[in-house]
Scaffold this active site. Structure first.
Site, mmCIF file in Angstrom:
data_model
loop_
_atom_site.group_PDB
_atom_site.id
_atom_site.type_symbol
_atom_site.label_atom_id
_atom_site.label_comp_id
_atom_site.label_asym_id
_atom_site.label_seq_id
_atom_site.Cartn_x
_atom_site.Cartn_y
_atom_site.Cartn_z
ATOM 1 N N ASP A 111 -28.327 54.760 -20.018
ATOM 2 C CA ASP A 111 -28.996 54.688 -21.342
ATOM 3 C C ASP A 111 -30.353 55.515 -21.128
ATOM 4 O OD1 ASP A 111 -26.683 53.390 -22.254
ATOM 5 O OD2 ASP A 111 -28.023 51.512 -22.175
HETATM 6 N N1 URA Z 1 -25.560 49.165 -18.875
HETATM 7 C C1 URA Z 1 -26.309 49.173 -19.949
HETATM 8 O O1 URA Z 1 -26.304 48.581 -21.046
HETATM 9 N N2 URA Z 1 -26.966 50.397 -20.035
HETATM 10 C C2 URA Z 1 -26.964 51.285 -18.973
HETATM 11 O O2 URA Z 1 -27.706 52.443 -18.958
HETATM 12 C C3 URA Z 1 -26.262 51.014 -17.818
HETATM 13 C C4 URA Z 1 -25.571 49.926 -17.822
#
Ligand code: URA
Length: 239
Positions: free
Chosen positions: A101
């Site tokens: 993310d």
């Molecule tokens: N899980 C998440 O919620 N976000 C990420 O970026 C990676 C794994």
């Protein structure tokens, strides 16, 4: 492949720069300095020199990148900096392996080796990814058990069992989580399922590859030979 492409892939210069080097005789192929940019060369067989120094062709590039906050795991984005804005390579076929993310930091492998990407991302291979997370609220032993059992995070099937380790317990907790899947917002949704919020998330490892503690957010380096060898190892052989 074309001589000029091979040289620019190897960071000797832009296509135009390498054409100039070729024209001015600074490049030789098997001892011959009178060569054309479009000459077909066979890396590994032909001896290609730039100013007398041999250029060895690498078909694949592998970078360990410490993704900073705000950077998007994509090749292009109109609004935000992308992983590719940080990596100084002329290769157009480099891509991040998997997604983090925008607000997640940490380990991201960037490569043009599609086979390795596939191996690391394939759900059937169960490659373990570990994260460090700061959580709003007290993470309990019950949470550890629920993660271990496989949480319902709103998908058709529950999440696979995950290892949750509490490092610091309090109003705000610090944890490590190891998962073998890569579902959308997986860690955030797992904590949401036990009524908690992820305040920050950092990926520490992917399979045998561990984030180099000397890298700072936004920095990257090439993988070492050992790291690459371990990543390519069949999953049933411990590295
Ligand atoms: N899980 C998440 O919620 N976000 C990420 O970026 C990676 C794994």
């Amino acid at each position: 492949m074309r001589l000029d492409k091979m040289l620019s892939d190897m960071q000797i210069g832009t296509r135009n720069e390498v054409k100039k080097y070729i024209k001015s005789g600074q490049i030789s192929v098997n001892g011959n300095h009178r060569v054309a940019p479009e000459l077909k060369v066979h890396p590994g067989e032909d001896t290609i020199l730039f100013r007398g120094k041999e250029i060895c062709y690498e078909a694949y590039e592998y970078y360990m990148f410490y993704k900073p906050k705000g950077c998007v795991t994509a090749r292009n984005d109109n609004l935000h900096k992308t992983v590719m804005d940080y990596i100084d390579s002329k290769r157009k076929d480099l891509s991040p392996v998997g997604r983090l993310d925008r607000d997640t930091t940490g380990l991201l492998l960037v490569t043009n080796d599609g086979m390795l990407s596939h191996k690391l991302l394939s759900p059937a291979k169960h490659v373990e990814k570990t994260y460090e997370a700061r959580i709003r609220g007290r993470v309990t032993k019950e949470d550890v058990l629920l993660f271990q059992e496989g949480l319902d995070i709103g998908d058709e099937t529950p999440a696979k069992p995950a290892k949750l380790t509490v490092l610091k317990e309090g109003e705000e907790s610090l944890v490590h989580v190891a998962v073998t899947e890569g579902r959308y917002h997986q860690i955030k949704r797992m904590f949401h399922a036990v009524g908690k919020e992820v305040l920050s998330l950092k990926r520490l490892s992917m399979g045998s590859l561990k984030l180099d503690s000397t890298l700072k957010p936004g920095e990257y380096r090439k993988l070492t030979k050992e790291e690459l060898l371990c990543l390519k190892m069949p999953e049933d052989i411990e590295c």
